[in-house]
Each structure stands twice: as structure tokens, then as C-alpha cells.
Write an enzyme that holds these catalytic residues in place. Structure first.
Site, PDB file in Angstrom:
ATOM      1  N   ASP A  49      46.766  67.646-101.966  1.00 49.75           N
ATOM      2  CA  ASP A  49      46.253  68.343-103.143  1.00 49.75           C
ATOM      3  C   ASP A  49      45.393  67.415-103.984  1.00 49.75           C
ATOM      4  OD1 ASP A  49      46.493  69.281-106.116  1.00 49.75           O
ATOM      5  OD2 ASP A  49      47.032  71.029-104.914  1.00 49.75           O
ATOM      6  N   ARG A  50      44.155  67.826-104.232  1.00 47.23           N
ATOM      7  CA  ARG A  50      43.195  66.986-104.940  1.00 47.23           C
ATOM      8  C   ARG A  50      43.564  66.816-106.409  1.00 47.23           C
ATOM      9  NH1 ARG A  50      43.611  69.968-101.139  1.00 47.23           N
ATOM     10  NH2 ARG A  50      42.665  71.728-102.226  1.00 47.23           N
ATOM     11  N   THR A  51      43.956  67.912-107.042  1.00 47.11           N
ATOM     12  CA  THR A  51      44.300  67.838-108.466  1.00 47.11           C
ATOM     13  C   THR A  51      45.533  66.981-108.696  1.00 47.11           C
ATOM     14  OG1 THR A  51      43.258  69.948-109.042  1.00 47.11           O
ATOM     15  CG2 THR A  51      45.044  69.200-110.463  1.00 47.11           C
ATOM     16  N   CYS A  85      35.385  73.043-101.629  1.00 53.83           N
ATOM     17  CA  CYS A  85      36.412  72.677-102.609  1.00 53.83           C
ATOM     18  C   CYS A  85      35.727  71.882-103.705  1.00 53.83           C
ATOM     19  CB  CYS A  85      37.518  71.850-101.962  1.00 53.83           C
ATOM     20  SG  CYS A  85      38.734  71.211-103.158  1.00 53.83           S
ATOM     21  N   ASN A  86      35.695  72.437-104.905  1.00 52.52           N
ATOM     22  CA  ASN A  86      35.036  71.749-106.010  1.00 52.52           C
ATOM     23  C   ASN A  86      35.769  70.472-106.404  1.00 52.52           C
ATOM     24  OD1 ASN A  86      32.744  73.570-107.375  1.00 52.52           O
ATOM     25  ND2 ASN A  86      34.325  74.926-106.578  1.00 52.52           N
ATOM     26  N   THR A  87      37.089  70.519-106.429  1.00 54.43           N
ATOM     27  CA  THR A  87      37.847  69.336-106.852  1.00 54.43           C
ATOM     28  C   THR A  87      37.631  68.173-105.902  1.00 54.43           C
ATOM     29  OG1 THR A  87      39.525  70.888-107.682  1.00 54.43           O
ATOM     30  CG2 THR A  87      40.081  68.555-107.707  1.00 54.43           C
ATOM     31  N   ALA A  88      37.457  68.458-104.617  1.00 54.58           N
ATOM     32  CA  ALA A  88      37.177  67.394-103.646  1.00 54.58           C
ATOM     33  C   ALA A  88      35.882  66.666-103.975  1.00 54.58           C
ATOM     34  CB  ALA A  88      37.106  67.977-102.238  1.00 54.58           C
ATOM     35  N   THR A 127      39.907  73.725-111.501  1.00 51.05           N
ATOM     36  CA  THR A 127      41.220  73.104-111.601  1.00 51.05           C
ATOM     37  C   THR A 127      41.213  72.055-112.705  1.00 51.05           C
ATOM     38  OG1 THR A 127      40.712  71.327-110.050  1.00 51.05           O
ATOM     39  CG2 THR A 127      41.587  73.383-109.114  1.00 51.05           C
ATOM     40  N   LYS A 167      46.163  80.897-104.249  1.00 55.77           N
ATOM     41  CA  LYS A 167      46.775  79.959-103.297  1.00 55.77           C
ATOM     42  C   LYS A 167      48.138  80.441-102.812  1.00 55.77           C
ATOM     43  CE  LYS A 167      44.435  75.609-104.509  1.00 55.77           C
ATOM     44  NZ  LYS A 167      43.871  75.344-103.166  1.00 55.77           N
ATOM     45  N   CYS A 196      35.778  76.605-108.887  1.00 56.55           N
ATOM     46  CA  CYS A 196      36.908  76.446-107.970  1.00 56.55           C
ATOM     47  C   CYS A 196      36.747  77.540-106.932  1.00 56.55           C
ATOM     48  CB  CYS A 196      38.244  76.591-108.699  1.00 56.55           C
ATOM     49  SG  CYS A 196      39.670  76.569-107.569  1.00 56.55           S
TER      50      CYS A 196
END
Length: 233
Positions: A49-51, A85-88, A127, A167, A196
Site C-alpha cells: 500500500d502506497r499511502t 495509481c496516482n499515489t505511486a 489518497t 477497494k 485517485c
């Protein structure tokens, strides 16, 4: 223009991965099977999980796994890399340096689209990891836009929509979206970035409106063009 093969690092999340594949097919100008984008897709749900990593709640770094998947795609013949995936993209520099593939900058492309759409004061929904790293704020301010992020309460609603609904495999809760939209309207946002890819799934389910700039849609359109194909008119 020479056609190139697209590699997609998926599983982040799985439903958004399936959605971008469909988007690319539907948005490509094609009269027969052979006219479509050559895609190789991984759907690896084991990418950490990136966040959680950004917030220090996990010591599992997602970057090595992302780079491992990028190498799998390169060996399989991919030339252009898309990561839905924006957080990535908080780790975009590391990912770009760690692979020989050309990596599409989802954040930069989405900010550029917002600027072309005439946004001046733009809400950033994503996120908590994406918000904290400030990648969208920086990208939007580079184009002269004022970036607005949710307060703590609204951000918790955004996270619930992402994690508790999409999710978790549940339908998007329209009431949660109504709360988020009202807050963005009250903050004076003329456009809102769906930053996201789970929010892109929400957009598909709830048809959120023209004021929303869908980062997954931007990524799909950019990937089509980068691979030498034409967008459907």
C-alpha cells in the site's frame, strides 16, 4: 508513426486496472481488432500500500515491487509504461530512474489537462498519501492554478469512498460524494481533479460531472497517443 507496445502496472487497485484497459479499447480509433493498442497488463495486488508507506504506517516500500513488475513488462515487450495509481507517482522519480521504459507522468499530464480546460482554482481529491506528498499541488501551481485540498474531515470521507467502498468491492456511496462535492464547491473550486484511480471508478458508477478531471481517463488517452494510435473523435 511506429506503433509501440504499452505495459500497464496494475493491481493498484485491481478494478481501476480493468477500467483503464476498457477505456483504452473504447477510446482508440479502430475498425478492426488489429487497429487497437498492443497492451501487456500485470494485475499484481501484492504491491504494498502506497499511502501506508508514505504515512509511516508500513515499512513495506512499494517501489522495488513496482520496478520488478516494470522489468517483467519490459521483458515481455513493453516499450511505454503506464501506472494507473496516482499515489505511486509520489515515487515517480525513483520509478523513472529504475527502468529503461518510457514512463507516462500521470500527475503532470492531468495537471496539464486541467490547465487546458481553463481551471484556475482546482480541488485535489486523492489518497492522504497523494495529498501529503503534494505532487498534484506542485504540478498544478506550475501551470498557475491554485490547488485546494480537503480539510481533515472531508479527507476522511474521500478515504472512506476509496477504501471502504471501491477497494472493498462495494458500490460507491453517492452520499459520501455529495459531501465531498459540497465542500469543493464551498471552497470555490471551478474544477476538481479525481487524483485517485478508485475515484475514477466512482466517476464511472456515479457520472460525477464535467467539472471533474479524471486522471485515469487522461492516462488512457495519453497512453493511446504515446503508443502511436489515434483517439476516437
Amino acid at each position: 508513426m511506429t506503433k509501440k507496445t504499452l505495459g500497464i502496472i496494475g493491481g493498484v487497485g485491481p478494478l481501476a486496472t480493468m477500467l483503464i484497459g476498457e477505456m483504452i479499447v473504447r477510446l482508440t480509433e479502430a475498425e478492426k481488432d488489429q487497429d487497437h493498442v498492443d497492451m501487456i497488463i500485470t494485475n499484481n495486488p501484492h504491491i504494498p500500500d502506497r499511502t501506508a508507506f508514505i504515512l509511516g504506517k508500513s515499512d513495506k516500500d512499494p517501489v522495488p515491487v513496482i520496478l520488478s513488475d516494470a522489468e517483467r513488462l519490459r521483458v515481455a515487450g513493453a516499450e511505454i509504461l503506464a501506472i494507473p495509481c496516482n499515489t505511486a507517482h509520489s515515487f515517480f522519480g525513483q520509478i523513472k530512474e529504475g527502468t529503461d521504459l518510457t514512463v507516462i507522468d500521470m500527475i503532470g499530464e492531468t495537471a496539464a489537462r486541467a490547465a487546458r480546460d481553463g481551471a484556475k482554482r482546482i480541488g485535489i481529491l486523492g489518497t492522504t498519501g497523494t495529498i501529503i506528498t503534494g505532487v498534484y499541488q506542485t504540478a498544478c501551481e506550475r501551470y498557475g492554478m491554485t490547488a485546494v485540498v480537503p480539510d481533515e474531515h472531508i479527507q476522511s470521507v474521500v478515504m472512506s469512498l476509496i477504501y471502504d467502498d471501491v477497494k472493498a468491492g462495494k458500490p460507491a456511496d453517492r452520499e459520501k460524494w455529495s459531501i465531498i462535492k459540497a465542500a469543493m464547491d464551498e471552497a470555490g473550486c471551478d474544477k476538481v481533479i479525481l487524483g485517485c484511480t478508485e475515484l475514477s471508478v466512482v466517476n464511472q458508477e456515479l457520472a460525477l460531472g464535467a467539472e471533474c478531471i479524471d486522471s485515469l481517463l487522461v492516462l488512457a488517452e495519453t497512453a493511446i497517443e504515446r503508443c502511436g494510435h489515434t483517439l476516437k473523435g
